[in-house]
Scaffold this motif. Structure first.
Motif, PDB file in Angstrom:
ATOM      1  N   ARG A  17      47.785   7.491  19.647  1.00 34.09           N
ATOM      2  CA  ARG A  17      47.301   6.551  18.638  1.00 34.09           C
ATOM      3  C   ARG A  17      46.454   7.223  17.566  1.00 34.09           C
ATOM      4  O   ARG A  17      46.305   6.685  16.479  1.00 34.09           O
ATOM      5  N   SER A  18      45.851   8.355  17.883  1.00 32.13           N
ATOM      6  CA  SER A  18      44.887   8.958  16.966  1.00 32.13           C
ATOM      7  C   SER A  18      45.211  10.429  16.729  1.00 32.13           C
ATOM      8  O   SER A  18      46.060  11.028  17.405  1.00 32.13           O
ATOM      9  N   VAL A  19      44.495  11.009  15.778  1.00 35.70           N
ATOM     10  CA  VAL A  19      44.647  12.435  15.490  1.00 35.70           C
ATOM     11  C   VAL A  19      44.335  13.266  16.728  1.00 35.70           C
ATOM     12  O   VAL A  19      45.063  14.208  17.067  1.00 35.70           O
ATOM     13  N   ASP A  20      43.243  12.943  17.428  1.00 36.44           N
ATOM     14  CA  ASP A  20      42.882  13.706  18.624  1.00 36.44           C
ATOM     15  C   ASP A  20      43.918  13.547  19.731  1.00 36.44           C
ATOM     16  O   ASP A  20      44.196  14.504  20.471  1.00 36.44           O
ATOM     17  N   ASP A  21      44.477  12.346  19.871  1.00 35.49           N
ATOM     18  CA  ASP A  21      45.539  12.158  20.861  1.00 35.49           C
ATOM     19  C   ASP A  21      46.663  13.156  20.613  1.00 35.49           C
ATOM     20  O   ASP A  21      47.175  13.792  21.546  1.00 35.49           O
ATOM     21  N   LEU A  22      47.056  13.294  19.353  1.00 33.12           N
ATOM     22  CA  LEU A  22      48.185  14.142  18.999  1.00 33.12           C
ATOM     23  C   LEU A  22      47.855  15.632  19.063  1.00 33.12           C
ATOM     24  O   LEU A  22      48.648  16.433  19.560  1.00 33.12           O
ATOM     25  N   LEU A  23      46.678  16.012  18.566  1.00 26.67           N
ATOM     26  CA  LEU A  23      46.373  17.437  18.402  1.00 26.67           C
ATOM     27  C   LEU A  23      45.714  18.071  19.611  1.00 26.67           C
ATOM     28  O   LEU A  23      45.734  19.309  19.738  1.00 26.67           O
ATOM     29  N   TRP A  24      45.126  17.274  20.511  1.00 30.65           N
ATOM     30  CA  TRP A  24      44.427  17.868  21.644  1.00 30.65           C
ATOM     31  C   TRP A  24      44.991  17.483  23.002  1.00 30.65           C
ATOM     32  O   TRP A  24      44.983  18.299  23.919  1.00 30.65           O
ATOM     33  N   ARG A  25      45.506  16.252  23.150  1.00 31.81           N
ATOM     34  CA  ARG A  25      45.992  15.849  24.472  1.00 31.81           C
ATOM     35  C   ARG A  25      47.518  15.894  24.577  1.00 31.81           C
ATOM     36  O   ARG A  25      48.038  16.282  25.615  1.00 31.81           O
ATOM     37  N   ARG A  26      48.242  15.529  23.522  1.00 32.79           N
ATOM     38  CA  ARG A  26      49.708  15.633  23.591  1.00 32.79           C
ATOM     39  C   ARG A  26      50.165  17.043  23.243  1.00 32.79           C
ATOM     40  O   ARG A  26      51.190  17.514  23.728  1.00 32.79           O
ATOM     41  N   THR A  27      49.441  17.712  22.370  1.00 31.75           N
ATOM     42  CA  THR A  27      49.680  19.119  22.033  1.00 31.75           C
ATOM     43  C   THR A  27      48.316  19.803  22.007  1.00 31.75           C
ATOM     44  O   THR A  27      47.298  19.159  22.202  1.00 31.75           O
ATOM     45  N   LYS A  28      48.313  21.078  21.742  1.00 27.13           N
ATOM     46  CA  LYS A  28      47.059  21.807  21.511  1.00 27.13           C
ATOM     47  C   LYS A  28      47.047  22.395  20.107  1.00 27.13           C
ATOM     48  O   LYS A  28      46.433  23.430  19.850  1.00 27.13           O
ATOM     49  N   LEU A  29      47.707  21.711  19.194  1.00 27.57           N
ATOM     50  CA  LEU A  29      47.809  22.206  17.825  1.00 27.57           C
ATOM     51  C   LEU A  29      46.504  22.080  17.060  1.00 27.57           C
ATOM     52  O   LEU A  29      46.383  22.601  15.943  1.00 27.57           O
ATOM     53  N   GLY A  30      45.513  21.408  17.646  1.00 28.78           N
ATOM     54  CA  GLY A  30      44.196  21.386  17.037  1.00 28.78           C
ATOM     55  C   GLY A  30      43.591  22.772  16.925  1.00 28.78           C
ATOM     56  O   GLY A  30      42.727  23.016  16.063  1.00 28.78           O
ATOM     57  N   LEU A  31      44.040  23.701  17.763  1.00 28.53           N
ATOM     58  CA  LEU A  31      43.513  25.063  17.725  1.00 28.53           C
ATOM     59  C   LEU A  31      43.839  25.772  16.412  1.00 28.53           C
ATOM     60  O   LEU A  31      43.099  26.669  15.992  1.00 28.53           O
ATOM     61  N   THR A  32      44.940  25.399  15.787  1.00 23.63           N
ATOM     62  CA  THR A  32      45.370  26.100  14.581  1.00 23.63           C
ATOM     63  C   THR A  32      45.399  25.191  13.355  1.00 23.63           C
ATOM     64  O   THR A  32      45.883  25.604  12.300  1.00 23.63           O
ATOM     65  N   SER A  33      44.888  23.984  13.480  1.00 20.05           N
ATOM     66  CA  SER A  33      44.891  23.066  12.331  1.00 20.05           C
ATOM     67  C   SER A  33      43.578  23.175  11.563  1.00 20.05           C
ATOM     68  O   SER A  33      42.543  23.555  12.105  1.00 20.05           O
ATOM     69  N   GLN A  34      43.641  22.813  10.296  1.00 27.11           N
ATOM     70  CA  GLN A  34      42.484  22.828   9.407  1.00 27.11           C
ATOM     71  C   GLN A  34      42.144  21.396   8.998  1.00 27.11           C
ATOM     72  O   GLN A  34      42.944  20.470   9.176  1.00 27.11           O
ATOM     73  N   PRO A  35      40.941  21.182   8.444  1.00 29.09           N
ATOM     74  CA  PRO A  35      40.555  19.815   8.065  1.00 29.09           C
ATOM     75  C   PRO A  35      41.573  19.104   7.179  1.00 29.09           C
ATOM     76  O   PRO A  35      41.824  17.911   7.350  1.00 29.09           O
ATOM     77  N   GLN A  36      42.179  19.821   6.250  1.00 26.57           N
ATOM     78  CA  GLN A  36      43.152  19.176   5.370  1.00 26.57           C
ATOM     79  C   GLN A  36      44.398  18.735   6.135  1.00 26.57           C
ATOM     80  O   GLN A  36      45.031  17.726   5.785  1.00 26.57           O
ATOM     81  N   HIS A  37      44.748  19.478   7.186  1.00 25.79           N
ATOM     82  CA  HIS A  37      45.895  19.073   8.003  1.00 25.79           C
ATOM     83  C   HIS A  37      45.571  17.804   8.781  1.00 25.79           C
ATOM     84  O   HIS A  37      46.400  16.881   8.854  1.00 25.79           O
TER      85      HIS A  37
END
Length: 540
Positions: A484-504
């Motif tokens: 449902r949220s950015v954190d759901d997608l970038l940290w729990r469904r994937t770990k792409l938060g490690l390489t994403s930037q604020p603009q992403h």
């Protein structure tokens, strides 16, 4: 999420499960597969707290042998083998190097412990332990030269948050209703049933009638138990904070490390997401709000100091690219130190005088969640007054989790050969970049084809919202995996938060907002039986 809330309002269920961590979803999967009607409510996202804040290991717990917890270690080792078979895409073998520090545990004690660790349970997929000379071993090249001897042993690595989601997905496909962002705000026994009130930020108040309630609320289990039963439990909980740091990759090989520290605690250094190293964990008593737990400067310094004690490369707090903390709800066994508290569990069934059962889950660890679920059902089924035709035999040990049937549909792996599966996927989708193929294989396993259904070129995946995350995958995760949220997608469904930037992240939030606006008048997805064809059509 659930497709329509009206059926929930109007029908009874056998089990209402409170808590969307690993124990809650494990019980939901097992129960739904036996034919029980199940509703699971989670106040936040699946795996948002303890179950995504682990050290990401499927292991027997080598250090628990020192505490004479042989039964717990044996059970965990048995489950390690089973999880490698039912979820080989998200659970992988991992070899650990333990440098020998002569000032800590003696070598003979370590050898004895590893021999026991190798033989406490049947081991078919993992090689045994052995001693090594660090000066001639690849894993010794990055260590301080003072460490000359060491030991190698086997355990497993897991994507912990995806383990939770896949259990929830399997439960949903077997008929369970999974409701995230939904709190249980009250429940009382009425006759032989529970009448519970759930509150969803999106759908308001929902009334549910259930034969039994399972309290799998993790760090909130004690207060939930007291609120439901109106009395204090015989079991006590101790909340223990475990914190981790993530650094740019400290070594190039695929071994992990177990380090012994002067305070008798241990920490792990684990290859993480290819380009990083995961360091953890700390064990500290915690008294605050479990939803607000964060790492503190002293913990960061402690973990950095332990890394510097063993590695040639010296690091400091400035090198940390990400950190996370979680609260482990551990069963109080009167241990003096937080690190020594048992990782065992207790199932407490409150069903006095034939009343509607309340099952409280106290303690536990991610490795033993499946066995805990079996034991929970064994306690509940005789108390539910269900028909004799209901499936009562245990089944989850022999059935792959979604995407886990890598060798043939519905079958467990006979040997661990993930590279062969990844190569098959690359041949099927030659237009996918290698990095995407690898990540999709690990995340979705044999179900990668469902997520990519109809796609024949990169353009079919839509806009790249975040480096590595295209619209097709993001839509799939929202449709089928309760994101449902950015954190759901970038940290729990994937770990792409490690390489994403604020603009992403800002672009991803914009995409989610646009999607939400477009779907306001449509039923929510993510339930059992949602046709993949409709998903492909929506993705264009």
């Amino acid at each position: 999420m659930t497709t329509l809330l009206e059926p929930v309002l109007q029908r009874d269920c056998d089990l209402l499960i409170i808590g969307g961590g690993i124990n809650g979803v494990g019980i939901a999967r097992d129960a739904a597969g036996r034919g029980l009607s199940v509703i699971l409510c989670e106040q936040h996202d699946l795996a948002q707290h303890t179950s995504s804040a682990s050290t990401k290991l499927i292991h027997g717990g080598l250090r628990y042998l020192e505490q004479y917890e042989f039964g717990l270690v044996r059970k965990a080792l048995q489950e390690r083998e089973r999880l490698l078979r039912i979820a080989p895409h998200i659970v992988a073998p991992l070899r650990f190097v333990m440098p020998h520090d002569s000032g800590q545990r003696p070598a003979w004690l370590i050898r004895a412990g590893l021999f026991l660790y190798d033989h406490l349970a049947r081991r078919d997929l993992l090689p045994p332990s052995h001693a090594i000379a660090l000066h001639s071993h690849i894993a010794g090249q990055d260590l301080q030269t003072a460490y000359r001897k060491g030991f190698v042993y086997s355990d497993g690595w897991v994507d912990d948050a995806r383990l939770v989601v896949l259990n929830a997905l399997d439960a949903s496909e077997r008929g369970a209703t999974i409701m995230t962002a939904t709190r249980c705000v009250g429940a009382q026994r009425v006759g032989l049933r529970w009448q519970a009130s759930l509150e969803s930020g999106q759908s308001g108040r929902i009334e549910v009638s259930a034969r039994a309630i399972v309290n799998a609320a993790g760090p909130w289990v004690a207060q939930t138990a007291a609120g439901l039963s109106g009395r204090k439990s015989n079991h006590g909980m101790r909340l223990v904070k475990g914190s981790h740091i993530v650094l740019p990759r400290l070594f190039e090989h695929d071994y992990a490390y177990l380090f012994q520290n002067p305070d008798r605690r241990i920490i792990f250094a684990i290859p993480f997401q290819r380009d990083f190293t995961l360091i953890g964990t700390t064990d500290l008593e915690y008294q605050g709000d479990p939803s607000q737990v964060t790492i503190d400067a002293a913990e960061v310094s402690y973990l950095c100091a332990m890394v510097n004690r063993y590695f040639k490369r010296q690091i400091g707090p400035q090198d940390v690219v990400w950190s996370y903390s979680g609260v482990r709800p551990l069963l109080d066994d009167s241990a003096q130190k937080a690190a020594e508290i048992t990782r065992g569990y207790q199932l407490e069934c409150d069903a006095a005088d034939g009343a509607a059962p309340l099952l409280n889950i106290w303690g536990g660890k991610i490795t033993t969640y499946r066995k805990l679920a079996e034991e929970a059902l064994a306690l509940l089924l005789p108390r539910l007054g269900l028909p004799a035709t209901l499936k009562t035999e245990c089944w989850t040990a022999g059935t792959p989790l979604p995407g886990g049937d890598l060798q043939q549909p519905g079958a467990l792996i006979t040997r661990y050969d993930f590279d062969a599966f990844q190569q098959q996927l690359a041949s099927r989708y030659p237009w996918l970049p290698d990095e995407l193929t690898r990540r999709y294989a690990h995340s979705y396993g044999s179900r990668t084809g469902r997520m990519l259904a109809g796609a024949q070129q990169m353009a079919d995946l839509g806009e790249q919202l975040v480096p590595g995350l295209f619209e097709r995958e993001a839509a799939y995760l929202c449709e089928f995996e309760w994101a449902r949220s950015v954190d759901d997608l970038l940290w729990r469904r994937t770990k792409l938060g490690l390489t994403s930037q604020p603009q992403h992240r800002a672009r991803l939030q914009q995409w989610l907002d646009q999607r939400r606006d477009q779907r306001q008048d449509q039923p929510l997805a993510g339930s059992a039986g949602h046709p993949i064809a409709q998903f492909v059509e929506k993705c264009g």
